[in-house]
Design a protein around this motif. Structure first.
Motif, mmCIF file in Angstrom:
data_model
loop_
_atom_site.group_PDB
_atom_site.id
_atom_site.type_symbol
_atom_site.label_atom_id
_atom_site.label_comp_id
_atom_site.label_asym_id
_atom_site.label_seq_id
_atom_site.Cartn_x
_atom_site.Cartn_y
_atom_site.Cartn_z
ATOM 1 N N GLU A 117 -20.998 -72.318 -23.828
ATOM 2 C CA GLU A 117 -22.243 -71.498 -24.125
ATOM 3 C C GLU A 117 -21.329 -70.294 -24.779
ATOM 4 O O GLU A 117 -20.101 -70.251 -24.552
ATOM 5 C CB GLU A 117 -22.901 -70.694 -23.037
ATOM 6 N N TYR A 118 -21.889 -69.440 -25.740
ATOM 7 C CA TYR A 118 -21.439 -68.437 -26.502
ATOM 8 C C TYR A 118 -21.905 -67.028 -25.933
ATOM 9 O O TYR A 118 -23.140 -67.010 -25.659
ATOM 10 C CB TYR A 118 -21.451 -68.526 -28.031
ATOM 11 N N GLU A 119 -20.747 -66.174 -25.580
ATOM 12 C CA GLU A 119 -21.077 -64.912 -25.396
ATOM 13 C C GLU A 119 -20.486 -63.955 -25.923
ATOM 14 O O GLU A 119 -19.142 -64.159 -25.994
ATOM 15 C CB GLU A 119 -20.883 -64.841 -23.643
ATOM 16 N N ASN A 120 -21.088 -63.038 -26.648
ATOM 17 C CA ASN A 120 -20.292 -62.249 -27.606
ATOM 18 C C ASN A 120 -19.434 -62.901 -28.456
ATOM 19 O O ASN A 120 -18.029 -62.421 -28.627
ATOM 20 C CB ASN A 120 -19.596 -60.958 -26.837
ATOM 21 N N ARG A 121 -19.842 -63.893 -29.070
ATOM 22 C CA ARG A 121 -18.977 -64.763 -30.112
ATOM 23 C C ARG A 121 -17.874 -65.607 -29.524
ATOM 24 O O ARG A 121 -17.034 -65.755 -30.128
ATOM 25 C CB ARG A 121 -18.526 -63.986 -31.295
ATOM 26 N N THR A 122 -17.581 -65.360 -27.963
ATOM 27 C CA THR A 122 -16.481 -66.182 -27.589
ATOM 28 C C THR A 122 -17.625 -67.255 -26.734
ATOM 29 O O THR A 122 -18.157 -67.420 -25.977
ATOM 30 C CB THR A 122 -16.076 -65.274 -26.425
ATOM 31 N N LYS A 123 -16.549 -68.555 -26.922
ATOM 32 C CA LYS A 123 -17.102 -69.850 -26.299
ATOM 33 C C LYS A 123 -16.384 -69.795 -24.757
ATOM 34 O O LYS A 123 -15.232 -69.748 -24.645
ATOM 35 C CB LYS A 123 -16.576 -70.916 -27.236
ATOM 36 N N LYS A 124 -17.435 -70.198 -23.796
ATOM 37 C CA LYS A 124 -16.983 -70.261 -22.447
ATOM 38 C C LYS A 124 -17.579 -71.400 -21.791
ATOM 39 O O LYS A 124 -18.697 -71.822 -22.112
ATOM 40 C CB LYS A 124 -17.285 -68.864 -21.816
ATOM 41 N N ALA A 125 -16.919 -71.859 -21.183
ATOM 42 C CA ALA A 125 -17.258 -73.345 -20.374
ATOM 43 C C ALA A 125 -17.917 -72.992 -18.988
ATOM 44 O O ALA A 125 -17.729 -71.825 -18.356
ATOM 45 C CB ALA A 125 -16.111 -74.194 -19.776
ATOM 46 N N VAL A 126 -19.018 -73.459 -18.792
ATOM 47 C CA VAL A 126 -20.017 -73.120 -17.745
ATOM 48 C C VAL A 126 -20.296 -74.638 -17.183
ATOM 49 O O VAL A 126 -20.510 -75.451 -17.635
ATOM 50 C CB VAL A 126 -21.295 -72.502 -18.330
ATOM 51 N N LYS A 127 -20.283 -74.606 -15.699
ATOM 52 C CA LYS A 127 -20.551 -75.578 -14.948
ATOM 53 C C LYS A 127 -21.984 -75.663 -14.586
ATOM 54 O O LYS A 127 -22.688 -74.547 -14.318
ATOM 55 C CB LYS A 127 -19.915 -75.827 -13.696
ATOM 56 N N LYS A 128 -22.865 -76.949 -14.975
ATOM 57 C CA LYS A 128 -24.207 -77.073 -14.697
ATOM 58 C C LYS A 128 -24.410 -78.189 -14.013
ATOM 59 O O LYS A 128 -23.611 -79.124 -13.775
ATOM 60 C CB LYS A 128 -24.834 -77.145 -16.094
ATOM 61 N N LYS A 129 -25.546 -78.209 -13.419
ATOM 62 C CA LYS A 129 -26.122 -79.497 -12.609
ATOM 63 C C LYS A 129 -27.373 -80.031 -13.345
ATOM 64 O O LYS A 129 -28.143 -79.200 -13.922
ATOM 65 C CB LYS A 129 -26.478 -79.108 -11.293
ATOM 66 N N VAL A 130 -27.584 -81.107 -13.217
ATOM 67 C CA VAL A 130 -28.824 -81.914 -13.610
ATOM 68 C C VAL A 130 -29.003 -83.075 -12.597
ATOM 69 O O VAL A 130 -28.137 -83.657 -12.201
ATOM 70 C CB VAL A 130 -28.442 -82.411 -15.163
ATOM 71 N N THR A 131 -30.288 -83.234 -12.261
ATOM 72 C CA THR A 131 -30.660 -84.449 -11.497
ATOM 73 C C THR A 131 -31.041 -85.760 -12.569
ATOM 74 O O THR A 131 -31.843 -85.537 -13.465
ATOM 75 C CB THR A 131 -32.031 -84.185 -10.740
#
Length: 161
Positions: free
Chosen positions: A89-103
């Protein structure tokens, strides 16, 4: 570009991106151009080798064109589990890795119907998540629409029977 389909080799010397490329795929696969019926996918990063993959719409077009296709049932799903993946995801033009879950579903089963010798018969196939999920890195659509993606795999299996 050289495209291998079975034992046939298709050389597309001067194809540009877009329409010409789609026309080339269509001529080799004998499917209508202009629809998302086949896709040229790179096999390895940094290598100019590609493969043509017929998509679910291509399998559906082939089935319709056979004159023997008599519809299909919606996918049925069995089992489920949660998986974790890394999204960016991008936050203030900075790309950052985010852990997500899906069923996700463990299995999808689809029944299609064909006309054989004048009768309508079912053909059923099951796709299993562990056999088709392309992995975290290439699984973008699989993370957003896991049932749709596994259902399409099961439908394609049934259409090929």
């Amino acid at each position: 570009m050289r495209i291998l389909i079975g034992n046939d080799v298709y050389h597309d010397q001067d194809a540009e991106e877009g329409d010409q490329h789609n026309q080339g795929i269509a001529s080799v696969t004998r499917l209508a151009a202009g629809q998302e019926i086949a896709h040229a996918l790179g096999l390895k990063e940094g290598i100019e080798r590609r493969a043509v993959i017929v998509g679910i719409d291509g399998f559906r077009a082939i089935a319709e064109g056979s004159g023997n296709y008599a519809g299909n049932d919606d996918p049925r799903f069995e089992g489920e589990k949660d998986i974790e993946y890394t999204a960016f995801e991008y936050e203030n033009r900075t790309k950052k890795a985010v852990k997500k879950k899906v069923t996700i579903p463990l299995e999808a089963t689809v029944t299609i119907h064909k006309i054989v010798a004048g009768g309508r018969y079912p053909f059923t196939a099951t796709a299993r998540w562990d056999e088709y999920y392309p992995g975290e890195r290439k699984g973008g659509q699989w993370h957003m629409r896991p049932k749709l993606m596994l259902g399409k795999c099961a439908e394609a299996l049934a259409l090929r029977k």
